[in-house]
Design a protein around this motif. Structure first.
Motif, mmCIF file in Angstrom:
data_model
loop_
_atom_site.group_PDB
_atom_site.id
_atom_site.type_symbol
_atom_site.label_atom_id
_atom_site.label_comp_id
_atom_site.label_asym_id
_atom_site.label_seq_id
_atom_site.Cartn_x
_atom_site.Cartn_y
_atom_site.Cartn_z
ATOM 1 N N MET A 72 58.721 19.092 60.318
ATOM 2 C CA MET A 72 58.150 16.692 59.741
ATOM 3 C C MET A 72 59.543 17.271 58.544
ATOM 4 O O MET A 72 60.386 15.948 58.693
ATOM 5 C CB MET A 72 57.240 16.514 59.280
ATOM 6 N N ILE A 91 55.603 9.660 55.141
ATOM 7 C CA ILE A 91 56.013 9.283 56.647
ATOM 8 C C ILE A 91 55.607 10.498 57.251
ATOM 9 O O ILE A 91 54.624 10.485 58.252
ATOM 10 C CB ILE A 91 57.023 9.751 56.297
ATOM 11 N N THR A 93 52.329 11.593 56.519
ATOM 12 C CA THR A 93 50.639 11.148 56.492
ATOM 13 C C THR A 93 50.965 10.122 58.275
ATOM 14 O O THR A 93 49.255 10.431 58.573
ATOM 15 C CB THR A 93 50.268 10.338 55.168
ATOM 16 N N MET A 94 51.815 9.268 57.967
ATOM 17 C CA MET A 94 51.558 8.515 59.396
ATOM 18 C C MET A 94 52.044 8.953 60.486
ATOM 19 O O MET A 94 50.734 8.983 61.435
ATOM 20 C CB MET A 94 52.849 7.308 59.081
ATOM 21 N N TRP A 95 52.765 10.530 60.289
ATOM 22 C CA TRP A 95 52.664 11.152 62.076
ATOM 23 C C TRP A 95 51.435 11.290 62.293
ATOM 24 O O TRP A 95 51.201 11.750 63.155
ATOM 25 C CB TRP A 95 53.953 12.481 61.860
ATOM 26 N N THR A 127 53.681 -0.255 55.637
ATOM 27 C CA THR A 127 55.164 0.095 55.683
ATOM 28 C C THR A 127 56.259 -1.045 54.678
ATOM 29 O O THR A 127 56.494 -0.930 53.925
ATOM 30 C CB THR A 127 54.975 0.369 57.378
ATOM 31 N N ALA A 211 53.119 8.311 67.706
ATOM 32 C CA ALA A 211 52.786 8.554 66.089
ATOM 33 C C ALA A 211 54.540 8.634 66.069
ATOM 34 O O ALA A 211 55.139 8.002 64.646
ATOM 35 C CB ALA A 211 52.699 9.730 66.236
ATOM 36 N N TYR A 212 55.060 9.925 66.241
ATOM 37 C CA TYR A 212 57.076 9.775 65.790
ATOM 38 C C TYR A 212 57.763 8.614 65.893
ATOM 39 O O TYR A 212 57.915 8.081 64.838
ATOM 40 C CB TYR A 212 56.912 10.792 66.578
ATOM 41 N N GLY A 215 56.199 6.540 62.795
ATOM 42 C CA GLY A 215 57.005 6.861 61.825
ATOM 43 C C GLY A 215 58.170 7.087 61.350
ATOM 44 O O GLY A 215 58.953 6.596 60.609
ATOM 45 N N THR A 218 59.052 3.672 60.575
ATOM 46 C CA THR A 218 58.743 3.389 58.785
ATOM 47 C C THR A 218 59.983 3.724 57.887
ATOM 48 O O THR A 218 60.766 3.171 57.463
ATOM 49 C CB THR A 218 57.637 3.895 58.505
ATOM 50 N N LEU A 219 60.445 5.271 58.346
ATOM 51 C CA LEU A 219 61.373 5.160 57.444
ATOM 52 C C LEU A 219 62.305 5.154 57.323
ATOM 53 O O LEU A 219 63.949 4.607 56.778
ATOM 54 C CB LEU A 219 61.783 7.160 58.134
#
Length: 245
Positions: A72, A91, A93-95, A127, A211-212, A215, A218-219
């Motif tokens: 990650m 990030i 945690t989001m994933w 986000t 999920a990926y 995240g 968001t990044l």
């Protein structure tokens, strides 16, 4: 019919509360309970996997966790081209949370929380505020000058653009997860369990991809508003190599 009612069930009705002229209906749904279960699972599994760590004799459990964390971190580094540590906690945690929330719907009687618009809107709100948190953290109040660039008259359009990005993030995850649930439900009704079994294996891959993407988007939204040279200057003393092994 409310589309969310297809996959949600009211467990307890707390009635209405009034705040000024607003009337808010408080209902505990199975999606809320499932979200709590997903959070509890992550907390418990994190506690279990981080006990009895060893440098000299790492267990298979420890190697797995370290490999996952390193993977990650490398993804964040490769995508953002900035030091990892400012963004890693959010990030990662989001994933993990979105992945568990996507997958838990495959276990009866749980429903996928990310197939519920309210739940996904909550994640997108995190986000949204994270974008400005990191912006102010690295650029100060001057970060908000971007809303008036390149000319002041574009301020309304810049605001609409910011809101549009979060709405697109919300409906992309919600639509994909709702679609997955509908496909699996229809196949189960039409064919029983014979065909859905391989479809569920494919569903696992799809859930992890969603999920990926959530995240990484968001990044992307966070980094897009930052100047990399400013981050590098402020974090020039940081030496990161813990995820390289």
């Amino acid at each position: 019919m409310d589309v969310e009612k297809v996959f949600t069930k009211d467990l307890f009705d707390f009635g209405y509360i009034h705040i000024g002229n607003m009337k808010i209906h408080l209902v505990l749904t199975d999606v809320v309970v499932t979200t709590w279960v997903a959070m509890a699972f992550l907390i418990v599994i994190s506690y279990i996997f981080t006990r009895n760590l060893s440098i000299k004799e790492p267990t298979y459990k420890q190697i797995f966790v370290e490999s996952l964390i390193s993977a990650m971190a490398k993804q964040i580094k490769d995508f953002s081209q900035t030091p990892v540590f400012p963004f890693f906690n959010l990030i990662a945690t989001m994933w993990l949370f979105v992945a568990i929330s996507n997958l838990i719907g495959m276990i009866p009687p749980f429903h996928t929380p990310t197939g519920n618009l309210s739940a996904v809107a909550g994640l997108s709100t995190i986000t949204f505020f994270s974008i400005y948190y990191y912006g102010v953290k690295f650029h100060g109040i001057s970060y908000f000058k971007k809303f008036f660039e390149p000319v002041f008259l574009l301020f309304p359009l810049n605001i609409i653009g910011e809101i549009g990005r979060i709405l697109s993030l919300t409906f992309r995850l919600f639509g994909n997860m709702l679609g997955w649930d509908l496909i699996i439900a229809i196949l189960v009704l039409l064919t029983g369990l014979l065909i859905p079994v391989p479809m569920m294996l494919f569903n696992i891959v799809g859930d992890l991809i969603q999920a990926y993407l959530f995240g990484i988007l968001t990044l992307a939204y966070i980094v897009a508003g930052l100047k990399i040279e400013v981050i590098d200057k402020k974090l020039s003393s940081v030496k990161e190599d813990w995820y390289e092994f």
